[in-house]
Design a protein around this motif. Structure first.
Motif, PDB file in Angstrom:
ATOM      1  N   LEU A  84       2.993 -11.938   4.668  1.00 50.16           N
ATOM      2  CA  LEU A  84       3.104 -10.525   5.030  1.00 50.16           C
ATOM      3  C   LEU A  84       2.501  -9.638   3.943  1.00 50.16           C
ATOM      4  O   LEU A  84       1.881  -8.615   4.237  1.00 50.16           O
ATOM      5  CB  LEU A  84       4.579 -10.149   5.253  1.00 50.16           C
ATOM      6  CG  LEU A  84       4.869  -8.673   5.509  1.00 50.16           C
ATOM      7  CD1 LEU A  84       4.162  -8.178   6.762  1.00 50.16           C
ATOM      8  CD2 LEU A  84       6.373  -8.430   5.626  1.00 50.16           C
ATOM      9  N   GLY A  85       2.687 -10.034   2.683  1.00 51.27           N
ATOM     10  CA  GLY A  85       2.113  -9.275   1.575  1.00 51.27           C
ATOM     11  C   GLY A  85       0.599  -9.169   1.702  1.00 51.27           C
ATOM     12  O   GLY A  85       0.025  -8.096   1.505  1.00 51.27           O
ATOM     13  N   LEU A  86      -0.042 -10.292   2.049  1.00 55.27           N
ATOM     14  CA  LEU A  86      -1.494 -10.272   2.242  1.00 55.27           C
ATOM     15  C   LEU A  86      -1.871  -9.361   3.401  1.00 55.27           C
ATOM     16  O   LEU A  86      -2.828  -8.584   3.323  1.00 55.27           O
ATOM     17  CB  LEU A  86      -2.007 -11.692   2.503  1.00 55.27           C
ATOM     18  CG  LEU A  86      -1.905 -12.683   1.345  1.00 55.27           C
ATOM     19  CD1 LEU A  86      -2.550 -14.009   1.728  1.00 55.27           C
ATOM     20  CD2 LEU A  86      -2.578 -12.114   0.097  1.00 55.27           C
ATOM     21  N   GLN A 126      -3.782  -2.006   4.656  1.00 57.90           N
ATOM     22  CA  GLN A 126      -3.877  -0.802   3.824  1.00 57.90           C
ATOM     23  C   GLN A 126      -5.303  -0.591   3.339  1.00 57.90           C
ATOM     24  O   GLN A 126      -5.731   0.541   3.122  1.00 57.90           O
ATOM     25  CB  GLN A 126      -2.906  -0.895   2.634  1.00 57.90           C
ATOM     26  CG  GLN A 126      -1.492  -0.430   2.972  1.00 57.90           C
ATOM     27  CD  GLN A 126      -0.469  -0.794   1.915  1.00 57.90           C
ATOM     28  OE1 GLN A 126      -0.797  -0.921   0.740  1.00 57.90           O
ATOM     29  NE2 GLN A 126       0.769  -0.982   2.337  1.00 57.90           N
ATOM     30  N   GLU A 169      -0.214  -6.795   4.568  1.00 53.37           N
ATOM     31  CA  GLU A 169       0.000  -5.395   4.203  1.00 53.37           C
ATOM     32  C   GLU A 169      -1.152  -4.854   3.366  1.00 53.37           C
ATOM     33  O   GLU A 169      -1.636  -3.739   3.570  1.00 53.37           O
ATOM     34  CB  GLU A 169       1.332  -5.238   3.462  1.00 53.37           C
ATOM     35  CG  GLU A 169       2.533  -5.347   4.392  1.00 53.37           C
ATOM     36  CD  GLU A 169       3.854  -5.306   3.656  1.00 53.37           C
ATOM     37  OE1 GLU A 169       4.855  -4.919   4.281  1.00 53.37           O
ATOM     38  OE2 GLU A 169       3.894  -5.679   2.466  1.00 53.37           O
ATOM     39  N   GLN A 170      -1.594  -5.663   2.401  1.00 57.16           N
ATOM     40  CA  GLN A 170      -2.719  -5.241   1.566  1.00 57.16           C
ATOM     41  C   GLN A 170      -3.977  -5.095   2.409  1.00 57.16           C
ATOM     42  O   GLN A 170      -4.752  -4.149   2.251  1.00 57.16           O
ATOM     43  CB  GLN A 170      -2.946  -6.277   0.458  1.00 57.16           C
ATOM     44  CG  GLN A 170      -3.902  -5.819  -0.630  1.00 57.16           C
ATOM     45  CD  GLN A 170      -3.358  -4.636  -1.392  1.00 57.16           C
ATOM     46  OE1 GLN A 170      -2.234  -4.662  -1.870  1.00 57.16           O
ATOM     47  NE2 GLN A 170      -4.143  -3.570  -1.491  1.00 57.16           N
ATOM     48  N   TRP A 171      -4.125  -6.016   3.320  1.00 60.31           N
ATOM     49  CA  TRP A 171      -5.309  -6.040   4.195  1.00 60.31           C
ATOM     50  C   TRP A 171      -5.393  -4.792   5.069  1.00 60.31           C
ATOM     51  O   TRP A 171      -6.439  -4.144   5.133  1.00 60.31           O
ATOM     52  CB  TRP A 171      -5.260  -7.308   5.054  1.00 60.31           C
ATOM     53  CG  TRP A 171      -6.519  -7.648   5.788  1.00 60.31           C
ATOM     54  CD1 TRP A 171      -7.803  -7.423   5.397  1.00 60.31           C
ATOM     55  CD2 TRP A 171      -6.588  -8.306   7.060  1.00 60.31           C
ATOM     56  NE1 TRP A 171      -8.673  -7.912   6.339  1.00 60.31           N
ATOM     57  CE2 TRP A 171      -7.955  -8.452   7.370  1.00 60.31           C
ATOM     58  CE3 TRP A 171      -5.645  -8.807   7.953  1.00 60.31           C
ATOM     59  CZ2 TRP A 171      -8.392  -9.066   8.542  1.00 60.31           C
ATOM     60  CZ3 TRP A 171      -6.071  -9.423   9.115  1.00 60.31           C
ATOM     61  CH2 TRP A 171      -7.433  -9.556   9.412  1.00 60.31           C
TER      62      TRP A 171
END
Lengths: 199, 199
Positions: free
Chosen positions: A162-164, A170, A166-168
């Motif tokens: 999920l972190g990846l 954004q 979210e960064q993606w």
DNA sequence: CAACAAAATGAACAGATTGTTCAATTTTGT
DNA sequence: ACAAAATTGAACAATCTGTTCATTTTGTTG
């Protein structure tokens, strides 16, 4: 008769898209039913003919999003035989997830931001956590070697993923799904290197 | 003069604790200023002498939480010399984070749930992301070996860590901070094993 | 105790939003 | 043309908001 349903569906859809448009600029909390009616150019009373309240509206959009993602993932995954290695399958699932998420990225970007509703990231993780678990448990030696509770491992890996995402989103999709998959694999490999040196 | 300030502080604190108590059972969206005043047994007008609105109240609690966590982390970290190996230092930071988080777990559990406010998990990650970055960049070979953008790696690892925290607080701290650190190390080692087999 | 300052109260206020009702109107089907 | 379904417009009570102000309570100082 069927055109009545069609008209009904169309208005409902209009309300949903109008709402999402407002959600790009305003917080969910701060949006009123009046705002939505104005944006959709309908009567405020008409809103209540289609939804109980604005929470119901958001819930339905969220449910549709999860259903759509699930369908896309299942369809993409069905195109691949599962005769590959365990690691190749993990990579394939990652690629599938990134591809499906790309299509729904505009909505995901909003829902994961502070304009959305609290707890979405948990519901989102839960929505694809089961698919990840099933995929992992295909491998026999997996459960044998895993020394930590499954729920913790799942929280770790789905949250990392999920972190990846979210960064993606954004970054407004600055990479292709394939590049994201490679990036994911690279991070896993990197963690491996770090620890290998230690031992 | 100073007792006036003391009384002021005490009332403000009463409002905050009363609010948090309500937050355990009700959604932030659904809580009214009247609810808070009733729980704190103060006049509704008194609330507005201390906070602009309920959003201001939540913001201040959130800021205090981050400040408190930051202080605890810095203090705990200062007790350890940094002459250890890179991996030992990573482990030490993890242990520090788990210890600090344990103390603030009641509040974190609420803020990370769907009773809190949208985007908290992002602000929380951002709050300790910088500490993680500094710690990682201590290692010279780290930046040289890392093939992916730093922002993606940070999103991955802080999000993964958050996943463990979320599971931990949802399980009402079923493990000690030290056990959580071991669990974290075990997962990293496990990922290493998985990939080692592949190569 | 008297005089003062700060904090809290109680009550009232206009304004916004909510969800509901219902008669009137528009759109679509037969 | 007639009927059915969807939408409109307007009104409604109810709730919550944020502000105001006179009054009361609490604490300080001489």
């Amino acid at each position: 008769m069927s055109i009545y349903k069609e008209k009904n569906r169309k208005t409902k859809e209009l309300i949903q898209t109008s709402f999402i448009k407002i959600l790009e600029n305003k917080t969910f909390e701060s949006i009123t039913v009046g705002d939505i009616a104005k944006q959709a150019q309908i009567n405020r009373g008409t809103f209540y003919l289609h939804f109980i309240d604005k929470f119901d509206l958001l819930d339905q959009i969220e449910q549709q999003l999860f259903a759509d993602l699930g369908n896309r993932i299942d369809e993409l995954q069905s195109n691949y035989s599962s005769t590959h290695t365990f690691e190749k399958e993990q990579e394939q699932l990652a690629a599938t997830l990134f591809s499906a998420i790309k299509i729904q990225s505009p909505l995901l970007k909003i829902f994961l931001s502070d304009h959305g509703r609290a707890g979405f990231h948990l519901r989102f993780r839960a929505a694809f956590s089961e698919k990840v678990r099933l995929n992992l448990e295909k491998n026999e030696s997996f459960k044998a070697t895993l020394e930590v509770p499954m729920e913790y491992f799942l929280s770790f890996i789905t949250s990392a993923f999920l972190g990846l995402i979210e960064q993606w989103v954004q970054n407004d999709l600055d990479k292709t799904p394939q590049e994201m998959t490679t990036l994911y694999i690279n991070i896993i490999s990197f963690i491996q290197q770090t620890n290998t040196k230690k031992v």
